[in-house]
Design a protein around this motif. Structure first.
Motif, PDB file in Angstrom:
ATOM      1  N   GLU A   7      -3.284   4.587 -11.720  1.00  0.00           N
ATOM      2  CA  GLU A   7      -3.164   5.503 -10.578  1.00  0.00           C
ATOM      3  C   GLU A   7      -3.340   6.923 -11.091  1.00  0.00           C
ATOM      4  O   GLU A   7      -2.698   7.312 -12.069  1.00  0.00           O
ATOM      5  CB  GLU A   7      -1.796   5.353  -9.909  1.00  0.00           C
ATOM      6  CG  GLU A   7      -1.614   6.267  -8.702  1.00  0.00           C
ATOM      7  CD  GLU A   7      -0.154   6.300  -8.235  1.00  0.00           C
ATOM      8  OE1 GLU A   7       0.133   5.678  -7.196  1.00  0.00           O
ATOM      9  OE2 GLU A   7       0.683   6.926  -8.923  1.00  0.00           O
TER      10      GLU A   7
ATOM     11  N   ARG B  33      -3.796   3.690  -0.135  1.00  0.00           N
ATOM     12  CA  ARG B  33      -4.259   3.197  -1.439  1.00  0.00           C
ATOM     13  C   ARG B  33      -3.434   1.962  -1.770  1.00  0.00           C
ATOM     14  O   ARG B  33      -2.258   1.870  -1.394  1.00  0.00           O
ATOM     15  CB  ARG B  33      -4.023   4.236  -2.536  1.00  0.00           C
ATOM     16  CG  ARG B  33      -4.803   5.528  -2.405  1.00  0.00           C
ATOM     17  CD  ARG B  33      -6.273   5.320  -2.645  1.00  0.00           C
ATOM     18  NE  ARG B  33      -6.991   6.600  -2.738  1.00  0.00           N
ATOM     19  CZ  ARG B  33      -8.297   6.720  -2.607  1.00  0.00           C
ATOM     20  NH1 ARG B  33      -9.054   5.649  -2.346  1.00  0.00           N
ATOM     21  NH2 ARG B  33      -8.888   7.892  -2.717  1.00  0.00           N
TER      22      ARG B  33
ATOM     23  N   ILE C 112      -6.035   8.268  -6.506  1.00  0.00           N
ATOM     24  CA  ILE C 112      -6.901   7.087  -6.411  1.00  0.00           C
ATOM     25  C   ILE C 112      -6.372   6.047  -7.388  1.00  0.00           C
ATOM     26  O   ILE C 112      -5.816   6.395  -8.440  1.00  0.00           O
ATOM     27  CB  ILE C 112      -8.381   7.458  -6.679  1.00  0.00           C
ATOM     28  CG1 ILE C 112      -9.319   6.298  -6.313  1.00  0.00           C
ATOM     29  CG2 ILE C 112      -8.598   7.933  -8.118  1.00  0.00           C
ATOM     30  CD1 ILE C 112     -10.789   6.704  -6.182  1.00  0.00           C
ATOM     31  N   THR C 113      -6.508   4.776  -7.026  1.00  0.00           N
ATOM     32  CA  THR C 113      -6.048   3.675  -7.872  1.00  0.00           C
ATOM     33  C   THR C 113      -7.261   2.828  -8.231  1.00  0.00           C
ATOM     34  O   THR C 113      -7.944   2.318  -7.353  1.00  0.00           O
ATOM     35  CB  THR C 113      -4.996   2.842  -7.115  1.00  0.00           C
ATOM     36  OG1 THR C 113      -3.931   3.703  -6.739  1.00  0.00           O
ATOM     37  CG2 THR C 113      -4.459   1.709  -7.977  1.00  0.00           C
TER      38      THR C 113
ATOM     39  N   THR D 298       0.834  -1.204   0.000  1.00  0.00           N
ATOM     40  CA  THR D 298       0.000   0.000   0.000  1.00  0.00           C
ATOM     41  C   THR D 298       0.868   1.253   0.000  1.00  0.00           C
ATOM     42  O   THR D 298       2.084   1.180   0.221  1.00  0.00           O
ATOM     43  CB  THR D 298      -0.910   0.053   1.242  1.00  0.00           C
ATOM     44  OG1 THR D 298      -0.088   0.025   2.419  1.00  0.00           O
ATOM     45  CG2 THR D 298      -1.893  -1.095   1.270  1.00  0.00           C
TER      46      THR D 298
END
Ligand SMILES: [Zn+2]
Ligand SMILES: [Zn+2]
Length: 350
Positions: A34, A25, A137-138, A3
């Motif tokens: 990503e 994330r 954000i992924t 992470t």
């Protein structure tokens, strides 16, 4: 799973204001993209969920599902995106991909329950998903959207929820030239409904309770504006509309609008009043009318909507704010004091 720690803006309790939080994330997987988040719109559901007004919120919560940003990393198997591309994420980040609805590009109706961008069980890390009030954000590329560089990026962000919520029913019920379409309510949803219905070629009649919004409705593309509190004005539109998109989230008189539909007309709810809405049977029977609802749109349709908006030069009317203004923005949102969507400039999150 590996992470990465990032900053986000959210809250640990229903009563507490939002503040900067540290979240994790997942590391980029083979099919992941990503995205560095540049802008995130503020939707009413952010506020409802942050305050647990729909119940079921698991804290900490990081809201936000109107996300626009730039790709910073892609997994080995990603085909549709490369580093540097603009990208968007809306209300969904995953689904079962096996059920009939997923296979028919209707992931929002997944039998297993689609994975929402925030406050949904995270299929990778466990716990809950965290939304777009964050640095990055992924997301699996199947749930990432392409964003045109022709439009103002901050004003594009609300298309990811408000845009698709209004586009999908207008498309499904085949709104187009030669049709009279009613849009009820001019807010985050309604103002997008006006622009999109107009671009689809319909004659647009806007219904509002506030005379002060008349000029604005016309600027947004309305052909006619009706003061819905004026019974004589409402009566003049009886049996005249092919379709009505109802964007009101408060209690209101559905019969009054059903009676404005032609035979075989449809009224579709996209607002979400909490209490049941009474409907008189004769409002439906006397015109073979339909009363229906609609929920966002699937990923393919969301891309179609973004392409449509780029082609027709459609964006949301926005007020861009810094992340530290979010709590004030929530209070103003409750009073309807925004034209018509707040968007957070995520560069302000340190
Ligand atoms: Zn939303
Ligand atoms: Zn499914």
């Amino acid at each position: 799973m590996e992470t990465k720690n990032i900053k986000a803006f959210g809250t640990e309790a229903a009563e507490a204001p939002l503040k900067t939080l540290d979240i994790k994330r997942r590391a980029v997987q083979a099919h992941d993209v990503e995205i560095e988040i540049l802008y995130c719109g503020i939707c009413h559901s952010d506020l409802h969920t942050a305050r647990n007004e729909w119940h079921g919120t698991i804290y900490p919560i990081v809201p936000g599902h109107e996300i626009v940003g730039r790709v910073t990393k892609v997994g080995d198997h990603v085909k549709g995106f490369k580093v540097g591309d603009l990208a968007g994420v809306g209300c969904l980040v995953d689904s079962c991909r096996e059920c009939e609805h997923c296979k028919n590009d209707l992931e929002q109706f997944c039998d297993e329950g689609s994975t929402q961008t925030f406050n949904s069980p995270d299929r990778h890390l466990g716990g809950q998903t965290y939304g777009g009030y964050s640095q990055s954000i992924t997301v699996d590329e199947s749930f990432v959207l392409h964003i045109s560089d022709k439009l103002d990026l901050a004003a594009v962000a609300p298309l990811l929820c408000a845009g698709i919520t209004t586009y999908s029913p207008l498309k499904h019920w085949k709104v187009g030239p030669g049709q009279k379409v009613g849009i009820v309510g001019i807010g985050g949803l309604g103002h997008m409904g006006i622009k999109i219905a107009k671009a689809m070629g319909a004659h647009v009649v806007v219904f509002t309770t506030s005379l002060s919004k008349t000029d604005d409705a016309k600027r947004l593309g309305a052909d006619e504006v009706v003061l819905s509190t004026d019974e004589a004005q409402m009566a003049a539109y009886a049996r005249s509309l092919n379709f009505i998109l109802d964007c009101v989230s408060a209690e209101h008189n559905i019969d009054a609008y059903l009676n404005l539909l032609k035979v075989d007309g449809t009224l579709t709810l996209v607002g979400a009043p909490m209490d049941p809405l009474p409907v008189t049977s004769f409002s439906l029977i006397l015109g073979r009318r339909s009363f229906s609802g609609s929920l966002i749109g699937g990923i393919a349709e969301t891309q179609e909507m973004l392409d449509f908006c780029a082609e027709h030069n459609i964006t949301s009317d926005v007020e861009v704010i810094g992340v530290n203004d979010v709590n004030d923005a929530y209070e103003r949102l409750l009073k309807g004091d925004v034209k018509y969507r707040f968007v957070i400039d995520m560069a302000s999150l340190k």
